[in-house]
Scaffold this active site. Structure first.
Site, PDB file in Angstrom:
ATOM      1  N   ILE A 188       0.820  -1.219   0.000  1.00  0.00           N
ATOM      2  CA  ILE A 188       0.000   0.000   0.000  1.00  0.00           C
ATOM      3  C   ILE A 188       0.857   1.274   0.000  1.00  0.00           C
ATOM      4  O   ILE A 188       0.393   2.320  -0.458  1.00  0.00           O
ATOM      5  CB  ILE A 188      -0.991  -0.023   1.189  1.00  0.00           C
ATOM      6  CG1 ILE A 188      -2.190   0.879   0.891  1.00  0.00           C
ATOM      7  CG2 ILE A 188      -0.311   0.355   2.487  1.00  0.00           C
ATOM      8  CD1 ILE A 188      -3.353   0.669   1.840  1.00  0.00           C
TER       9      ILE A 188
ATOM     10  N   THR B 125      -6.735  -7.905   9.791  1.00  0.00           N
ATOM     11  CA  THR B 125      -6.464  -9.307   9.421  1.00  0.00           C
ATOM     12  C   THR B 125      -5.039  -9.755   9.740  1.00  0.00           C
ATOM     13  O   THR B 125      -4.672 -10.893   9.425  1.00  0.00           O
ATOM     14  CB  THR B 125      -6.719  -9.553   7.919  1.00  0.00           C
ATOM     15  OG1 THR B 125      -5.789  -8.768   7.149  1.00  0.00           O
ATOM     16  CG2 THR B 125      -8.131  -9.190   7.535  1.00  0.00           C
ATOM     17  N   GLY B 126      -4.223  -8.883  10.357  1.00  0.00           N
ATOM     18  CA  GLY B 126      -2.861  -9.261  10.714  1.00  0.00           C
ATOM     19  C   GLY B 126      -2.759  -9.478  12.207  1.00  0.00           C
ATOM     20  O   GLY B 126      -3.316 -10.428  12.765  1.00  0.00           O
TER      21      GLY B 126
ATOM     22  N   ASN C 203      -3.445   1.522  15.656  1.00  0.00           N
ATOM     23  CA  ASN C 203      -3.932   1.120  16.985  1.00  0.00           C
ATOM     24  C   ASN C 203      -4.555   2.347  17.655  1.00  0.00           C
ATOM     25  O   ASN C 203      -4.399   3.480  17.185  1.00  0.00           O
ATOM     26  CB  ASN C 203      -2.815   0.517  17.839  1.00  0.00           C
ATOM     27  CG  ASN C 203      -1.592   1.397  17.890  1.00  0.00           C
ATOM     28  OD1 ASN C 203      -1.664   2.556  18.287  1.00  0.00           O
ATOM     29  ND2 ASN C 203      -0.449   0.873  17.461  1.00  0.00           N
TER      30      ASN C 203
ATOM     31  N   VAL D 268       1.122  -3.166   8.498  1.00  0.00           N
ATOM     32  CA  VAL D 268       0.965  -2.093   7.518  1.00  0.00           C
ATOM     33  C   VAL D 268       1.229  -0.725   8.164  1.00  0.00           C
ATOM     34  O   VAL D 268       1.763   0.192   7.526  1.00  0.00           O
ATOM     35  CB  VAL D 268      -0.430  -2.190   6.845  1.00  0.00           C
ATOM     36  CG1 VAL D 268      -1.546  -1.800   7.768  1.00  0.00           C
ATOM     37  CG2 VAL D 268      -0.469  -1.382   5.572  1.00  0.00           C
ATOM     38  N   ASP D 269       0.913  -0.594   9.440  1.00  0.00           N
ATOM     39  CA  ASP D 269       1.168   0.645  10.203  1.00  0.00           C
ATOM     40  C   ASP D 269       2.672   0.959  10.197  1.00  0.00           C
ATOM     41  O   ASP D 269       3.095   2.085   9.883  1.00  0.00           O
ATOM     42  CB  ASP D 269       0.649   0.425  11.635  1.00  0.00           C
ATOM     43  CG  ASP D 269       0.483   1.702  12.428  1.00  0.00           C
ATOM     44  OD1 ASP D 269       0.673   2.788  11.860  1.00  0.00           O
ATOM     45  OD2 ASP D 269       0.157   1.601  13.628  1.00  0.00           O
TER      46      ASP D 269
ATOM     47  N   TYR E  28      -4.301  -8.188  14.594  1.00  0.00           N
ATOM     48  CA  TYR E  28      -5.589  -8.219  15.291  1.00  0.00           C
ATOM     49  C   TYR E  28      -6.390  -9.498  15.039  1.00  0.00           C
ATOM     50  O   TYR E  28      -7.458  -9.685  15.640  1.00  0.00           O
ATOM     51  CB  TYR E  28      -6.415  -6.970  14.962  1.00  0.00           C
ATOM     52  CG  TYR E  28      -5.947  -5.721  15.699  1.00  0.00           C
ATOM     53  CD1 TYR E  28      -4.896  -5.770  16.612  1.00  0.00           C
ATOM     54  CD2 TYR E  28      -6.563  -4.487  15.496  1.00  0.00           C
ATOM     55  CE1 TYR E  28      -4.461  -4.633  17.279  1.00  0.00           C
ATOM     56  CE2 TYR E  28      -6.136  -3.343  16.174  1.00  0.00           C
ATOM     57  CZ  TYR E  28      -5.086  -3.419  17.058  1.00  0.00           C
ATOM     58  OH  TYR E  28      -4.660  -2.291  17.730  1.00  0.00           O
TER      59      TYR E  28
END
Ligand code: APR
Length: 179
Positions: free
Chosen positions: A17, A126-127, A30, A39-40, A129
């Site tokens: 992304i 979906t990772g 978060n 991704v964060d 979490y």
């Protein structure tokens, strides 16, 4: 994979992304907006420290699960960055589907409010979490399709899926939902 929802395009892309040239990129953050892995982490590494400076100044109390807030996009090839906080998967009976749907709806509403015509989403929750991919794909696609049918914008919504497993889950779900 590309489908048309009225005049809007909905695309599934396998990739990273942080490389997307879009008006808005959505981050799976978060509640503290403190940065992290997944991704964060990739977004903060690619976008640089201006992003955290902006979120620290504007949102010192963070962001509730199911909500979304906007910041600068730093060095990302995007005009805006939207941070949304997905639900932690606890078996599915703790309001997770409603919270996940809310992440997509609120992020799309912010995208429209900011005047953006294109937006890229990751597969939120979906990772780390733990939200099962196939269930998350159903919720994500349904909430985006419903929003596009109702609001008829933004013009271009992309899901950027990291790896074949995520792409396959979203592709199977999209085929069923637009059949
Ligand atoms: N581009 C697109 N998708 C990515 C990328 C990337 N560069 N990197 C990871 N992903 C995918 C993961 O494979 C997963 O399918 O994003 C999806 C979401 O996973 P996470 O990033 O772990 O996000 P989430 O499950 O919502 O957990 C949020 O993770 O690091 C933290 O700070 C974040 O605490 C928060 C938690």
């Amino acid at each position: 994979m590309l489908v048309q929802i009225g005049k809007c395009r909905l695309q599934l892309v396998q990739g990273d992304i942080t490389q997307q040239q879009v008006d808005a990129v959505v981050n799976a953050a978060n509640a503290q907006l403190a940065g992290g892995g997944g991704v964060d982490g990739a977004i903060h590494r690619a976008g640089g420290p201006d992003i955290m400076r902006d979120t620290d100044a504007r949102y010192p109390d963070g962001c509730f699960p199911g909500e979304a807030v906007a910041s600068v996009a730093g060095l990302l090839p995007a005009a805006h960055l939207i941070h949304t906080v997905g639900p932690v998967w606890r078996g599915g009976r703790d309001g997770e589907p409603a919270a996940l749907a809310s992440c997509y709806r609120k992020s799309l509403q912010l995208t429209v409010d900011l005047g953006c015509k294109s937006v890229a989403f990751p597969a939120i929750s979906t990772g780390v979490y733990g939200y099962p991919l196939d269930l998350a794909a159903n919720v994500a696609l349904k909430s985006v399709i419903d929003f596009l049918k109702w609001h008829k914008q933004p013009d271009d919504v992309r899901f950027i899926l990291f790896g074949e497993g995520a792409f396959g889950a979203f592709a199977r779900s999209l085929e069923i939902q637009v059949a």
